[in-house]
Write an enzyme that holds these catalytic residues in place. Structure first.
Site, PDB file in Angstrom:
ATOM      1  N   ASN A  81       0.854  -1.190   0.000  1.00 28.13           N
ATOM      2  CA  ASN A  81       0.000   0.000   0.000  1.00 28.13           C
ATOM      3  C   ASN A  81       0.888   1.238   0.000  1.00 28.13           C
ATOM      4  O   ASN A  81       1.709   1.420   0.904  1.00 28.13           O
ATOM      5  CB  ASN A  81      -0.903  -0.024   1.233  1.00 28.13           C
ATOM      6  CG  ASN A  81      -1.951   1.065   1.202  1.00 28.13           C
ATOM      7  OD1 ASN A  81      -1.638   2.213   0.918  1.00 28.13           O
ATOM      8  ND2 ASN A  81      -3.191   0.729   1.512  1.00 28.13           N
ATOM      9  N   ASP A  94      -0.145   4.477  -0.002  1.00 35.05           N
ATOM     10  CA  ASP A  94      -0.837   5.688   0.456  1.00 35.05           C
ATOM     11  C   ASP A  94       0.087   6.645   1.196  1.00 35.05           C
ATOM     12  O   ASP A  94       0.002   7.862   1.028  1.00 35.05           O
ATOM     13  CB  ASP A  94      -1.991   5.329   1.402  1.00 35.05           C
ATOM     14  CG  ASP A  94      -3.094   4.541   0.733  1.00 35.05           C
ATOM     15  OD1 ASP A  94      -3.121   4.492  -0.508  1.00 35.05           O
ATOM     16  OD2 ASP A  94      -3.926   3.965   1.448  1.00 35.05           O
ATOM     17  N   HIS A 137      -5.492   3.426  -1.656  1.00 32.37           N
ATOM     18  CA  HIS A 137      -6.784   3.832  -1.103  1.00 32.37           C
ATOM     19  C   HIS A 137      -7.088   5.248  -1.567  1.00 32.37           C
ATOM     20  O   HIS A 137      -6.425   6.199  -1.155  1.00 32.37           O
ATOM     21  CB  HIS A 137      -6.730   3.769   0.428  1.00 32.37           C
ATOM     22  CG  HIS A 137      -8.044   4.020   1.093  1.00 32.37           C
ATOM     23  ND1 HIS A 137      -8.240   3.861   2.448  1.00 32.37           N
ATOM     24  CD2 HIS A 137      -9.254   4.421   0.603  1.00 32.37           C
ATOM     25  CE1 HIS A 137      -9.494   4.149   2.764  1.00 32.37           C
ATOM     26  NE2 HIS A 137     -10.120   4.503   1.650  1.00 32.37           N
ATOM     27  N   HIS A 188      -4.837  11.827   0.468  1.00 29.58           N
ATOM     28  CA  HIS A 188      -3.506  11.427  -0.005  1.00 29.58           C
ATOM     29  C   HIS A 188      -3.546  11.047  -1.485  1.00 29.58           C
ATOM     30  O   HIS A 188      -3.233  11.881  -2.324  1.00 29.58           O
ATOM     31  CB  HIS A 188      -2.881  10.336   0.861  1.00 29.58           C
ATOM     32  CG  HIS A 188      -3.813   9.280   1.383  1.00 29.58           C
ATOM     33  ND1 HIS A 188      -4.536   8.446   0.570  1.00 29.58           N
ATOM     34  CD2 HIS A 188      -4.098   8.911   2.663  1.00 29.58           C
ATOM     35  CE1 HIS A 188      -5.227   7.604   1.311  1.00 29.58           C
ATOM     36  NE2 HIS A 188      -4.996   7.861   2.587  1.00 29.58           N
ATOM     37  N   GLU A 243      -8.581   0.392  -2.880  1.00 26.57           N
ATOM     38  CA  GLU A 243      -9.404   0.422  -1.676  1.00 26.57           C
ATOM     39  C   GLU A 243     -10.285   1.660  -1.732  1.00 26.57           C
ATOM     40  O   GLU A 243      -9.802   2.763  -1.989  1.00 26.57           O
ATOM     41  CB  GLU A 243      -8.522   0.477  -0.427  1.00 26.57           C
ATOM     42  CG  GLU A 243      -7.653  -0.753  -0.240  1.00 26.57           C
ATOM     43  CD  GLU A 243      -6.779  -0.663   0.994  1.00 26.57           C
ATOM     44  OE1 GLU A 243      -6.321  -1.715   1.466  1.00 26.57           O
ATOM     45  OE2 GLU A 243      -6.546   0.464   1.487  1.00 26.57           O
ATOM     46  N   HIS A 277      -3.688  -4.592   7.955  1.00 26.94           N
ATOM     47  CA  HIS A 277      -3.890  -3.459   8.861  1.00 26.94           C
ATOM     48  C   HIS A 277      -2.996  -3.606  10.085  1.00 26.94           C
ATOM     49  O   HIS A 277      -3.172  -4.518  10.886  1.00 26.94           O
ATOM     50  CB  HIS A 277      -5.338  -3.277   9.312  1.00 26.94           C
ATOM     51  CG  HIS A 277      -5.593  -1.872   9.814  1.00 26.94           C
ATOM     52  ND1 HIS A 277      -5.814  -0.807   8.966  1.00 26.94           N
ATOM     53  CD2 HIS A 277      -5.606  -1.350  11.059  1.00 26.94           C
ATOM     54  CE1 HIS A 277      -5.991   0.299   9.667  1.00 26.94           C
ATOM     55  NE2 HIS A 277      -5.850  -0.003  10.947  1.00 26.94           N
ATOM     56  N   GLY A 327       1.289  -1.438   4.295  1.00 27.32           N
ATOM     57  CA  GLY A 327       1.689  -0.136   3.781  1.00 27.32           C
ATOM     58  C   GLY A 327       2.582   0.657   4.704  1.00 27.32           C
ATOM     59  O   GLY A 327       3.761   0.836   4.454  1.00 27.32           O
ATOM     60  N   GLN A 328       2.012   1.159   5.805  1.00 26.56           N
ATOM     61  CA  GLN A 328       2.717   2.124   6.639  1.00 26.56           C
ATOM     62  C   GLN A 328       4.072   1.618   7.116  1.00 26.56           C
ATOM     63  O   GLN A 328       5.066   2.357   7.080  1.00 26.56           O
ATOM     64  CB  GLN A 328       1.838   2.517   7.838  1.00 26.56           C
ATOM     65  CG  GLN A 328       2.344   3.727   8.614  1.00 26.56           C
ATOM     66  CD  GLN A 328       3.307   3.355   9.723  1.00 26.56           C
ATOM     67  OE1 GLN A 328       3.358   2.202  10.148  1.00 26.56           O
ATOM     68  NE2 GLN A 328       4.063   4.333  10.201  1.00 26.56           N
TER      69      GLN A 328
END
Length: 257
Positions: free
Chosen positions: A6, A8, A41, A48, A68, A210, A232-233
């Protein structure tokens, strides 16, 4: 096991200065070379990722793109126009920092939206809380994929195995003794495994995501019914120090079976 990256949070950094640096398309190319799927997303408030990001990534990248999005007519129409490989339907609140829970499967528009996307040859995934009831509902709704929300698992792991309880980021609801947290952690991990097995039994493909990171991902990887992780993060955070390519390859090594 497949890895969807991800991107984002790369867009978050770009939007902080409203310039095209870092270039999200360049990030997508790196993910395409070293990951298995690009996950993006596009939120209702466009905080973003932007519409043109999705368009350019689908146009120029050969990797599958997993969009997403919420049950928002404007974004669903964008998906129908651009045709990503998959749409993962997620809940969305404007005030939240990140997606806080799974999708409500009783939404009146949900069945119709799934049918529209599938009629356009777009695979549909539902981002759900890890509950047997939601998995059975996902099957009734004829989704092809489910993604299990691993946020509670990740929070419990953080509370047990990191120093987060001594920081400003500690969660009040997890201010408990280690024995209690350990029992909750083991129960949540067992629940994820039970839900993944149920999903596969019903003919659903099962992903998870997540809050997953380099320290907590291994127990989830051992759940053989889960075929894909979307992360992602933590990858973007790691890339600040190692570069995006290395951050992806490190995660790929961790999830190798």
């Amino acid at each position: 096991m497949l890895l969807g990256v991800n991107i984002d949070h790369i867009a978050v950094l770009r939007q902080a200065r409203m310039v095209n640096d870092p270039d999200l398309l360049e990030a997508a190319f790196i993910v395409a070379r070293h990951g298995d799927q690009i996950t993006l997303h596009v939120r209702e408030d466009r905080r973003h990722a932007q519409d043109f990001d999705l368009e350019n990534i689908i146009k120029f990248c050969k990797s599958p793109v997993n969009l997403e999005c919420a049950l928002n007519d404007e974004i669903l129409n964008l998906a129908l126009k651009l045709k990503p490989h998959r749409v993962t339907l997620v809940p969305e609140k404007r005030e939240e920092l990140t997606t806080e829970g799974g999708l409500c499967l009783n939404h009146a528009k949900l069945k119709q939206s799934i049918e529209k996307l599938q009629n356009a040859n777009i695979e549909v995934s539902l981002f759900i809380n890890p509950s047997l009831e939601d998995i059975e509902k996902s099957k009734i709704l004829k989704a092809q994929f489910i993604e299990l929300h691993t946020g509670h698992y990740a929070n419990l792991h953080n509370a047990l195995f990191s120093n987060i309880s001594h920081t400003a980021f500690a969660l009040k609801e997890l201010d408990q003794d280690k024995k209690t947290l350990q029992a909750q952690f083991e129960k949540e991990l067992q629940n994820l495994e039970l839900c993944a097995k149920k999903g596969l039994e019903l003919g659903l493909k099962v992903a998870a995501g997540h809050g997953l990171n380099y320290k907590n991902v291994k127990p989830v990887v051992k759940i053989k019914e889960i075929c894909e992780l979307n992360i992602g993060q933590s990858i973007v955070a790691r890339s600040v120090f190692t570069g995006l390519q290395n951050a992806i390859l490190e995660m790929k090594e961790l999830i190798k079976r």
